[in-house]
Motif scaffolding. Structure first.
Motif, PDB file in Angstrom:
ATOM      1  N   THR A  87       0.797  -1.224   0.000  1.00  0.00           N
ATOM      2  CA  THR A  87       0.000   0.000   0.000  1.00  0.00           C
ATOM      3  C   THR A  87       0.829   1.273   0.000  1.00  0.00           C
ATOM      4  O   THR A  87       0.328   2.329  -0.352  1.00  0.00           O
ATOM      5  N   GLY A  88       2.074   1.202   0.436  1.00  0.00           N
ATOM      6  CA  GLY A  88       2.903   2.403   0.554  1.00  0.00           C
ATOM      7  C   GLY A  88       2.766   3.086   1.901  1.00  0.00           C
ATOM      8  O   GLY A  88       3.284   4.171   2.110  1.00  0.00           O
ATOM      9  N   ILE A  89       2.076   2.459   2.854  1.00  0.00           N
ATOM     10  CA  ILE A  89       1.919   3.032   4.192  1.00  0.00           C
ATOM     11  C   ILE A  89       3.266   2.995   4.908  1.00  0.00           C
ATOM     12  O   ILE A  89       3.958   1.986   4.921  1.00  0.00           O
ATOM     13  N   ARG A  90       3.634   4.130   5.498  1.00  0.00           N
ATOM     14  CA  ARG A  90       4.840   4.214   6.315  1.00  0.00           C
ATOM     15  C   ARG A  90       4.487   4.971   7.580  1.00  0.00           C
ATOM     16  O   ARG A  90       3.550   5.763   7.602  1.00  0.00           O
ATOM     17  N   ASP A  91       5.234   4.724   8.633  1.00  0.00           N
ATOM     18  CA  ASP A  91       5.011   5.445   9.879  1.00  0.00           C
ATOM     19  C   ASP A  91       5.127   6.939   9.637  1.00  0.00           C
ATOM     20  O   ASP A  91       5.982   7.397   8.876  1.00  0.00           O
ATOM     21  N   GLY A  92       4.240   7.697  10.251  1.00  0.00           N
ATOM     22  CA  GLY A  92       4.269   9.144  10.142  1.00  0.00           C
ATOM     23  C   GLY A  92       3.502   9.706   8.964  1.00  0.00           C
ATOM     24  O   GLY A  92       3.543  10.908   8.719  1.00  0.00           O
ATOM     25  N   ILE A  93       2.829   8.859   8.200  1.00  0.00           N
ATOM     26  CA  ILE A  93       2.056   9.323   7.047  1.00  0.00           C
ATOM     27  C   ILE A  93       0.571   9.063   7.309  1.00  0.00           C
ATOM     28  O   ILE A  93       0.178   7.971   7.704  1.00  0.00           O
ATOM     29  N   SER A  94      -0.254  10.078   7.068  1.00  0.00           N
ATOM     30  CA  SER A  94      -1.702   9.928   7.196  1.00  0.00           C
ATOM     31  C   SER A  94      -2.230   9.131   6.006  1.00  0.00           C
ATOM     32  O   SER A  94      -1.639   9.154   4.922  1.00  0.00           O
ATOM     33  N   LEU A  95      -3.343   8.449   6.223  1.00  0.00           N
ATOM     34  CA  LEU A  95      -3.954   7.724   5.126  1.00  0.00           C
ATOM     35  C   LEU A  95      -5.461   7.748   5.286  1.00  0.00           C
ATOM     36  O   LEU A  95      -5.985   8.002   6.367  1.00  0.00           O
ATOM     37  N   SER A  96      -6.151   7.495   4.194  1.00  0.00           N
ATOM     38  CA  SER A  96      -7.608   7.375   4.178  1.00  0.00           C
ATOM     39  C   SER A  96      -7.943   6.073   3.471  1.00  0.00           C
ATOM     40  O   SER A  96      -7.203   5.634   2.594  1.00  0.00           O
ATOM     41  N   TRP A  97      -9.066   5.464   3.869  1.00  0.00           N
ATOM     42  CA  TRP A  97      -9.463   4.216   3.232  1.00  0.00           C
ATOM     43  C   TRP A  97     -10.960   4.012   3.345  1.00  0.00           C
ATOM     44  O   TRP A  97     -11.615   4.629   4.170  1.00  0.00           O
ATOM     45  N   ARG A  98     -11.490   3.136   2.472  1.00  0.00           N
ATOM     46  CA  ARG A  98     -12.896   2.785   2.521  1.00  0.00           C
ATOM     47  C   ARG A  98     -13.099   1.395   1.911  1.00  0.00           C
ATOM     48  O   ARG A  98     -12.282   0.923   1.124  1.00  0.00           O
ATOM     49  N   ALA A  99     -14.188   0.765   2.297  1.00  0.00           N
ATOM     50  CA  ALA A  99     -14.566  -0.541   1.751  1.00  0.00           C
ATOM     51  C   ALA A  99     -15.420  -0.332   0.514  1.00  0.00           C
ATOM     52  O   ALA A  99     -16.193   0.626   0.438  1.00  0.00           O
ATOM     53  N   LYS A 100     -15.277  -1.242  -0.443  1.00  0.00           N
ATOM     54  CA  LYS A 100     -16.064  -1.179  -1.671  1.00  0.00           C
ATOM     55  C   LYS A 100     -16.440  -2.594  -2.102  1.00  0.00           C
ATOM     56  O   LYS A 100     -15.761  -3.549  -1.764  1.00  0.00           O
ATOM     57  N   VAL A 101     -17.506  -2.686  -2.874  1.00  0.00           N
ATOM     58  CA  VAL A 101     -17.902  -3.939  -3.515  1.00  0.00           C
ATOM     59  C   VAL A 101     -18.062  -3.635  -4.990  1.00  0.00           C
ATOM     60  O   VAL A 101     -18.712  -2.647  -5.357  1.00  0.00           O
ATOM     61  N   GLY A 102     -17.458  -4.462  -5.836  1.00  0.00           N
ATOM     62  CA  GLY A 102     -17.549  -4.253  -7.277  1.00  0.00           C
ATOM     63  C   GLY A 102     -18.989  -4.137  -7.740  1.00  0.00           C
ATOM     64  O   GLY A 102     -19.776  -5.044  -7.515  1.00  0.00           O
ATOM     65  N   GLY A 103     -19.342  -3.012  -8.345  1.00  0.00           N
ATOM     66  CA  GLY A 103     -20.698  -2.800  -8.829  1.00  0.00           C
ATOM     67  C   GLY A 103     -21.730  -2.632  -7.729  1.00  0.00           C
ATOM     68  O   GLY A 103     -22.927  -2.723  -7.984  1.00  0.00           O
ATOM     69  N   GLY A 104     -21.260  -2.385  -6.504  1.00  0.00           N
ATOM     70  CA  GLY A 104     -22.184  -2.284  -5.371  1.00  0.00           C
ATOM     71  C   GLY A 104     -21.863  -1.109  -4.465  1.00  0.00           C
ATOM     72  O   GLY A 104     -21.423  -0.059  -4.920  1.00  0.00           O
ATOM     73  N   GLN A 105     -22.059  -1.336  -3.182  1.00  0.00           N
ATOM     74  CA  GLN A 105     -21.925  -0.278  -2.188  1.00  0.00           C
ATOM     75  C   GLN A 105     -20.481   0.168  -1.968  1.00  0.00           C
ATOM     76  O   GLN A 105     -19.532  -0.549  -2.265  1.00  0.00           O
ATOM     77  N   THR A 106     -20.364   1.360  -1.385  1.00  0.00           N
ATOM     78  CA  THR A 106     -19.096   1.912  -0.935  1.00  0.00           C
ATOM     79  C   THR A 106     -19.329   2.479   0.458  1.00  0.00           C
ATOM     80  O   THR A 106     -20.334   3.139   0.699  1.00  0.00           O
ATOM     81  N   SER A 107     -18.391   2.235   1.369  1.00  0.00           N
ATOM     82  CA  SER A 107     -18.534   2.753   2.728  1.00  0.00           C
ATOM     83  C   SER A 107     -18.085   4.210   2.795  1.00  0.00           C
ATOM     84  O   SER A 107     -17.547   4.755   1.827  1.00  0.00           O
ATOM     85  N   THR A 108     -18.264   4.801   3.953  1.00  0.00           N
ATOM     86  CA  THR A 108     -17.709   6.126   4.197  1.00  0.00           C
ATOM     87  C   THR A 108     -16.200   5.997   4.351  1.00  0.00           C
ATOM     88  O   THR A 108     -15.669   4.919   4.619  1.00  0.00           O
ATOM     89  N   TRP A 109     -15.509   7.109   4.181  1.00  0.00           N
ATOM     90  CA  TRP A 109     -14.052   7.128   4.328  1.00  0.00           C
ATOM     91  C   TRP A 109     -13.661   7.086   5.797  1.00  0.00           C
ATOM     92  O   TRP A 109     -14.330   7.652   6.645  1.00  0.00           O
ATOM     93  N   VAL A 110     -12.545   6.432   6.058  1.00  0.00           N
ATOM     94  CA  VAL A 110     -11.910   6.452   7.382  1.00  0.00           C
ATOM     95  C   VAL A 110     -10.594   7.193   7.193  1.00  0.00           C
ATOM     96  O   VAL A 110      -9.841   6.898   6.270  1.00  0.00           O
ATOM     97  N   HIS A 111     -10.338   8.168   8.067  1.00  0.00           N
ATOM     98  CA  HIS A 111      -9.102   8.953   7.994  1.00  0.00           C
ATOM     99  C   HIS A 111      -8.219   8.598   9.179  1.00  0.00           C
ATOM    100  O   HIS A 111      -8.611   8.834  10.330  1.00  0.00           O
ATOM    101  N   GLU A 112      -7.057   8.033   8.896  1.00  0.00           N
ATOM    102  CA  GLU A 112      -6.110   7.626   9.933  1.00  0.00           C
ATOM    103  C   GLU A 112      -5.024   8.684  10.036  1.00  0.00           C
ATOM    104  O   GLU A 112      -4.321   8.953   9.060  1.00  0.00           O
ATOM    105  N   PRO A 113      -4.862   9.283  11.208  1.00  0.00           N
ATOM    106  CA  PRO A 113      -3.828  10.298  11.370  1.00  0.00           C
ATOM    107  C   PRO A 113      -2.438   9.672  11.371  1.00  0.00           C
ATOM    108  O   PRO A 113      -2.274   8.479  11.607  1.00  0.00           O
ATOM    109  N   ALA A 114      -1.445  10.506  11.097  1.00  0.00           N
ATOM    110  CA  ALA A 114      -0.043  10.042  11.087  1.00  0.00           C
ATOM    111  C   ALA A 114       0.402   9.676  12.487  1.00  0.00           C
ATOM    112  O   ALA A 114      -0.108  10.121  13.464  1.00  0.00           O
TER     113      ALA A 114
END
Length: 114
Positions: A87-114
């Protein structure tokens, strides 16, 4: 009385283990067809496919402005772990993520602080 105390001790230990095991996750997103969680202690995502619908469960991750999507293509009832080196995640870097289903629903974003 000893059997009751022993049973109580085992039950208490089990609750403690479950509590400790689940407290490491920063957040979880559950939508129809997908269960996605992030474990910050391991910089790892878990992607579960929860529906026999022929659709793929995904996690979309944004790190340092770059969006990447990872899927669990193994079908209903299966899991895939996605680690920091993918994913390219490293300590000290903020990231955002969400769940998805192909052709279906998408969740809200989660924001993870650094």
């Amino acid at each position: 009385m000893r059997k009751k105390l022993a049973l109580l001790a085992v039950a208490t230990a089990a609750v403690t283990v479950v509590t400790v095991a689940t407290s490491a996750s920063a957040d979880t997103r559950i939508i129809k067809g997908a269960y996605v969680y992030y474990d910050p202690a391991r910089n790892m995502f878990g992607i579960g496919d929860t529906e026999a619908d022929g659709r793929t469960a995904y996690v979309e991750v944004v790190v340092a402005g770059v969006s990447k999507t990872f899927g669990n293509h193994n079908g209903n009832g299966t899991w895939r772990d996605v680690y920091a080196n993918e994913t390219g995640i490293r300590d000290g870097i903020s990231l955002s993520w969400r769940a998805k289903v192909g052709g279906g629903q998408t969740s809200t974003w989660v924001h993870e602080p650094a």
